[in-house]
Each structure stands twice: as structure tokens, then as C-alpha cells.
Design a protein around this motif. Structure first.
Motif, PDB file in Angstrom:
ATOM      1  N   SER A 127     -24.774 -13.961  11.526  1.00 14.20           N
ATOM      2  CA  SER A 127     -23.518 -13.720  12.248  1.00 14.20           C
ATOM      3  C   SER A 127     -22.860 -12.424  11.781  1.00 14.20           C
ATOM      4  CB  SER A 127     -22.562 -14.900  12.101  1.00 14.20           C
ATOM      5  OG  SER A 127     -22.022 -14.969  10.801  1.00 14.20           O
ATOM      6  N   GLN A 128     -22.943 -12.126  10.503  1.00 11.74           N
ATOM      7  CA  GLN A 128     -22.360 -10.884   9.996  1.00 11.74           C
ATOM      8  C   GLN A 128     -23.119  -9.667  10.504  1.00 11.74           C
ATOM      9  OE1 GLN A 128     -19.360 -10.725   8.315  1.00 11.74           O
ATOM     10  NE2 GLN A 128     -19.456 -12.842   8.989  1.00 11.74           N
ATOM     11  N   LYS A 180     -22.056  -9.074  14.021  1.00  6.00           N
ATOM     12  CA  LYS A 180     -20.746  -8.425  14.041  1.00  6.00           C
ATOM     13  C   LYS A 180     -20.885  -6.931  13.789  1.00  6.00           C
ATOM     14  CE  LYS A 180     -17.513 -11.921  12.464  1.00  6.00           C
ATOM     15  NZ  LYS A 180     -16.625 -12.295  11.368  1.00  6.00           N
ATOM     16  N   GLU A 181     -21.693  -6.574  12.803  1.00  8.36           N
ATOM     17  CA  GLU A 181     -21.920  -5.158  12.486  1.00  8.36           C
ATOM     18  C   GLU A 181     -22.533  -4.433  13.686  1.00  8.36           C
ATOM     19  OE1 GLU A 181     -24.325  -4.737   8.989  1.00  8.36           O
ATOM     20  OE2 GLU A 181     -22.898  -5.830   7.737  1.00  8.36           O
ATOM     21  N   THR A 202     -19.952  -3.886  16.349  1.00  6.90           N
ATOM     22  CA  THR A 202     -19.063  -2.793  15.967  1.00  6.90           C
ATOM     23  C   THR A 202     -19.741  -1.443  16.208  1.00  6.90           C
ATOM     24  OG1 THR A 202     -17.985  -4.176  14.312  1.00  6.90           O
ATOM     25  CG2 THR A 202     -17.724  -1.807  14.067  1.00  6.90           C
TER      26      THR A 202
END
Length: 68
Positions: A38-39, A42-43, A46
Motif C-alpha cells: 500500500s505504501q 501511494k508513492e 504521488t
């Protein structure tokens, strides 16, 4: 790696139930893998937001290429 951690029993129980795993170790592996994924998403989101993707072909040009 062997780790000692103090984690509330109810949190582990809920995670085990949701992950449908039989052991605490498997539950923690699933939780960590899911968190890392999930991180990374997100990256990536972005990055795409800050520098949008550019497409070389229009939709019609892609259709034409696929029909060849």
C-alpha cells in the motif's frame, strides 16, 4: 528474523480472522506485505500525480495498430 513485540491480543485476533491465517507469524507476514504494497502504491500515485504519464499514441492510433 526473530522479534519480540507487545501487541494487543484483540488486534492479533482480528488480523488473524481477516487474513484467514492459522498462525501469528503468517498473520504478521500478510500484514507487513500488505502495508508495504500500500505504501508503494501511494508513492507511485504521488509520482504519477507530480509527473503525469504521457502517451505516444491516441486511442484511435492504438486501435489501428492493434488491428494490424
Amino acid at each position: 528474523m526473530k522479534v519480540t513485540a507487545i501487541i494487543p491480543d484483540d488486534l492479533i485476533a482480528e488480523a488473524m480472522e481477516l487474513s484467514k491465517s492459522g498462525t501469528v507469524t503468517d498473520t504478521l507476514k500478510i500484514a507487513l506485505i500488505t502495508y508495504i504494497r500500500s505504501q508503494k502504491l501511494k508513492e507511485l500515485g504521488t509520482m504519477v500525480f507530480n509527473e503525469p504519464l504521457e502517451f505516444k499514441y491516441s486511442s484511435q492510433e492504438l486501435r489501428d495498430l492493434n488491428r494490424k
